[in-house]
Design an enzyme around this catalytic site. Sequence first.
Site, mmCIF file in Angstrom:
data_model
loop_
_atom_site.group_PDB
_atom_site.id
_atom_site.type_symbol
_atom_site.label_atom_id
_atom_site.label_comp_id
_atom_site.label_asym_id
_atom_site.label_seq_id
_atom_site.Cartn_x
_atom_site.Cartn_y
_atom_site.Cartn_z
ATOM 1 N N HIS A 18 0.421 2.201 -1.428
ATOM 2 C CA HIS A 18 1.205 2.669 -0.281
ATOM 3 C C HIS A 18 1.393 1.485 0.679
ATOM 4 O O HIS A 18 0.895 0.381 0.407
ATOM 5 C CB HIS A 18 0.563 3.892 0.386
ATOM 6 C CG HIS A 18 -0.835 3.686 0.897
ATOM 7 N ND1 HIS A 18 -1.168 2.738 1.833
ATOM 8 C CD2 HIS A 18 -1.999 4.320 0.598
ATOM 9 C CE1 HIS A 18 -2.450 2.799 2.110
ATOM 10 N NE2 HIS A 18 -2.998 3.747 1.346
ATOM 11 N N HIS A 21 -1.622 -0.820 1.698
ATOM 12 C CA HIS A 21 -2.032 -1.881 0.759
ATOM 13 C C HIS A 21 -1.058 -3.061 0.841
ATOM 14 O O HIS A 21 -1.450 -4.225 0.839
ATOM 15 C CB HIS A 21 -2.035 -1.374 -0.685
ATOM 16 C CG HIS A 21 -2.865 -0.151 -0.895
ATOM 17 N ND1 HIS A 21 -2.339 1.032 -1.339
ATOM 18 C CD2 HIS A 21 -4.191 0.077 -0.710
ATOM 19 C CE1 HIS A 21 -3.310 1.940 -1.432
ATOM 20 N NE2 HIS A 21 -4.440 1.388 -1.051
ATOM 21 N N CYS A 126 -20.023 8.258 -0.270
ATOM 22 C CA CYS A 126 -18.629 8.726 -0.251
ATOM 23 C C CYS A 126 -17.896 8.103 -1.429
ATOM 24 O O CYS A 126 -17.797 6.875 -1.515
ATOM 25 C CB CYS A 126 -17.927 8.350 1.059
ATOM 26 S SG CYS A 126 -16.137 8.677 0.981
ATOM 27 N N CYS A 129 -14.707 6.058 -0.544
ATOM 28 C CA CYS A 129 -15.023 4.684 -0.080
ATOM 29 C C CYS A 129 -15.818 3.932 -1.136
ATOM 30 O O CYS A 129 -15.987 2.727 -1.007
ATOM 31 C CB CYS A 129 -15.911 4.672 1.152
ATOM 32 S SG CYS A 129 -15.333 5.488 2.606
ATOM 33 N N CYS A 143 -17.769 11.847 5.771
ATOM 34 C CA CYS A 143 -17.509 10.410 5.717
ATOM 35 C C CYS A 143 -16.753 9.982 6.977
ATOM 36 O O CYS A 143 -15.760 10.611 7.342
ATOM 37 C CB CYS A 143 -16.668 10.079 4.482
ATOM 38 S SG CYS A 143 -15.890 8.455 4.592
ATOM 39 N N HIS A 146 -13.018 8.934 5.751
ATOM 40 C CA HIS A 146 -12.151 9.916 5.117
ATOM 41 C C HIS A 146 -12.266 11.323 5.710
ATOM 42 O O HIS A 146 -11.458 12.188 5.398
ATOM 43 C CB HIS A 146 -12.423 9.972 3.610
ATOM 44 C CG HIS A 146 -12.036 8.695 2.909
ATOM 45 N ND1 HIS A 146 -12.907 7.653 2.745
ATOM 46 C CD2 HIS A 146 -10.862 8.297 2.394
ATOM 47 C CE1 HIS A 146 -12.278 6.658 2.116
ATOM 48 N NE2 HIS A 146 -11.035 7.016 1.905
ATOM 49 N N LYS A 293 -5.071 6.678 10.353
ATOM 50 C CA LYS A 293 -5.011 5.693 9.287
ATOM 51 C C LYS A 293 -4.264 6.298 8.107
ATOM 52 O O LYS A 293 -4.631 7.368 7.624
ATOM 53 C CB LYS A 293 -6.422 5.306 8.835
ATOM 54 C CG LYS A 293 -6.393 4.289 7.693
ATOM 55 C CD LYS A 293 -7.788 3.934 7.185
ATOM 56 C CE LYS A 293 -7.709 2.821 6.162
ATOM 57 N NZ LYS A 293 -8.207 3.160 4.831
ATOM 58 N N LYS A 296 -3.557 8.036 1.125
ATOM 59 C CA LYS A 296 -3.137 9.022 0.132
ATOM 60 C C LYS A 296 -3.978 10.280 0.272
ATOM 61 O O LYS A 296 -3.496 11.397 0.151
ATOM 62 C CB LYS A 296 -3.333 8.436 -1.269
ATOM 63 C CG LYS A 296 -2.207 7.514 -1.652
ATOM 64 C CD LYS A 296 -1.044 8.324 -2.205
ATOM 65 C CE LYS A 296 0.140 7.411 -2.328
ATOM 66 N NZ LYS A 296 1.175 7.895 -3.195
HETATM 67 N N1 MSP Z 1 -11.321 -1.930 -3.932
HETATM 68 C C1 MSP Z 1 -11.697 -2.085 -2.578
HETATM 69 C C2 MSP Z 1 -11.631 -3.541 -2.144
HETATM 70 C C3 MSP Z 1 -12.476 -4.471 -2.946
HETATM 71 S S1 MSP Z 1 -12.276 -6.130 -2.458
HETATM 72 C C4 MSP Z 1 -13.491 -6.937 -3.233
HETATM 73 C C5 MSP Z 1 -10.786 -1.267 -1.689
HETATM 74 N N2 MSP Z 1 -9.594 -0.950 -2.194
HETATM 75 S S2 MSP Z 1 -8.492 -0.064 -1.468
HETATM 76 O O1 MSP Z 1 -7.409 -0.014 -2.405
HETATM 77 O O2 MSP Z 1 -9.030 1.176 -1.053
HETATM 78 O O3 MSP Z 1 -8.033 -0.761 -0.149
HETATM 79 C C6 MSP Z 1 -7.943 -2.128 -0.017
HETATM 80 C C7 MSP Z 1 -7.297 -2.582 1.254
HETATM 81 O O4 MSP Z 1 -6.025 -2.003 1.449
HETATM 82 C C8 MSP Z 1 -7.972 -2.313 2.599
HETATM 83 O O5 MSP Z 1 -9.041 -3.071 2.944
HETATM 84 C C9 MSP Z 1 -6.862 -2.763 3.494
HETATM 85 O O6 MSP Z 1 -6.803 -4.165 3.457
HETATM 86 C C10 MSP Z 1 -5.662 -2.167 2.796
HETATM 87 N N3 MSP Z 1 -5.344 -0.872 3.369
HETATM 88 C C11 MSP Z 1 -5.465 0.369 2.812
HETATM 89 N N4 MSP Z 1 -5.018 1.292 3.686
HETATM 90 C C12 MSP Z 1 -4.610 0.685 4.821
HETATM 91 C C13 MSP Z 1 -4.026 1.094 6.028
HETATM 92 N N5 MSP Z 1 -3.737 2.346 6.301
HETATM 93 N N6 MSP Z 1 -3.722 0.130 6.925
HETATM 94 C C14 MSP Z 1 -3.923 -1.192 6.682
HETATM 95 N N7 MSP Z 1 -4.484 -1.610 5.574
HETATM 96 C C15 MSP Z 1 -4.879 -0.700 4.650
HETATM 97 O O7 MSP Z 1 -11.158 -0.959 -0.560
#
Ligand code: MSP
Length: 509
Positions: A18, A21, A126, A129, A143, A146, A293, A296
């Site tokens: 999304h 990311h 969680c 997370c 959590c 979440h 925040k 999904k």
């Molecule tokens: N897999 C772990 C990271 C491991 S790194 C060794 C993880 N993955 S994740 O897919 O859940 O999210 C990764 C990153 O996506 C978050 O840290 C952040 O950088 C970004 N984001 C996810 N949702 C976000 C927002 N709503 N806003 C900004 N960044 C966000 O955590």
Amino acid sequence: MSDFYITTPIYYVNDVPHIGHAYTTVAADVAARFHRLKGDRTHFLTGTDEHGQKVEQAAREHSMDPRAWTDSMIEPWRKVWTRLQISNDDFIRTTEDRHEGPAKAFLQHLYDSGEIYAGEYEGPYCVACEQFYAESELIDGNCPIHGRPVERLKEENYFFRLSNQADWLLGDYYARTPPAVRPEARLNEVIGHVRGGLQDISVSRPSLEWGIPVPWDPKHVIYVWIEALQNYITALGYPDGELFKTFWPGTHLIGKDILRFHAVIWPAMLHAAGEEPPRTVFAHGWLLVRGEKMSKTKLTGIHPDQLLDAFGVDAYRYYFLREIAFGQDGNFSWESMVARYNADLANGLGNLASRVLSMIVSYFDGVIPEPGPAAGQEGLERSVSDALPSYLEAMDAFAFHEAIDAAFGIVREANGFIVAAAPWKMAKDPAQRAQLGTVLWSAAEALRVLALLLWPVMPQACERLWAQLGIKDPLSGHLLEEAASWGRLAPGTRVSKGEALFPRIADAE
Ligand code: MSP
């Protein structure tokens, strides 16, 4: 020139990306492109985090084997990065052999040196997370990220002696200049956390099937976060690879939700293993939708394609980096995206380019004129020279919004300059022909510098603008600081007007 290694978090493949990311990945891409244009030897890594309970559950929900599931999820992620013009040098998947082998070796090394021991964990977990929590961190028993119920675990785990690293973290790592953890508020947050006392942490989970086996006790798998962090070095060929020797330690761009993993646990593990900790951990804020925040899990996730279809890749990249001060939380809304697109891109930069190019076509048969006698261009010239140092400083500090604003100072100045000089009036007076040349050459020169400065953020649009100015050698083959100084635009080349860079979008669309 120096070496620059930048990474994004590796993303869980339980679902498709999304815009949250994409926010991190686009920012990392802008930093990587900026450093390449500066002439730094640059390596940019992104990838996918494929083990753990959450991915395994997603696979089961789709009645698929986890491996087949993760394989099927790679395409949707890669596609988005291609569409967003992400210029990563490598893409690591944690299910690859090149990751699993070195990840095991790293852990074995810590075990052999007594930094890991067997124990029992009891407490909340969680799955969304993939994180162990202390009771005190839960909010109403849920959590804190979440807002959903946690699992209660009671299991045999191997533990890493994180508590041993507190003195080094506080006395050395967090005291470094320039600071290793940024922005400052995040540094203070981790210092506060570590001062509050560090517990040893679990590095393994028993009886999960989907993971990398613990090398000395294969009934356990390595806790997903512990092996995930190692992607940053396994992708470089840790321990002996040339890339590892060249590029480590690197810079991690992350969201603030995963700060402790990156700014406490990861440096501590590296230090315990006798390796250098990350040079920089920069945590940005959250993208919020209606004040929450985006995720999904909460059904507020927006796929980047939805915005790319409406605005195109350049405006997409521009919007998120200009609208939100990098480091702080920021709200996404369609309304603000349309407003910014029209004000800054269609009416600002796009209009400037189309005006200047059309006038060169009309008054000089499409050929860039010689700059002649002074015609009030000194202010514009000064604004270009002044923008460069502010831009460079901001980019180096990951203050993308400030860097963009420094470049847009030139757009404002150039639009004002054209209005004041009124070339359409000059064109009627043959006596002012030479000054008219100065005005249009200067405005075109400002556009050339803008194309360079804004290229890391808007690569496609800036390359088009560059080509419209008739410059033959590719933009990205230039060295930024040298090329962005005033006076390099060659007269005599033929411009092409082409299509508008940023056609206006009607609000209703
Ligand atoms: N897999 C772990 C990271 C491991 S790194 C060794 C993880 N993955 S994740 O897919 O859940 O999210 C990764 C990153 O996506 C978050 O840290 C952040 O950088 C970004 N984001 C996810 N949702 C976000 C927002 N709503 N806003 C900004 N960044 C966000 O955590």
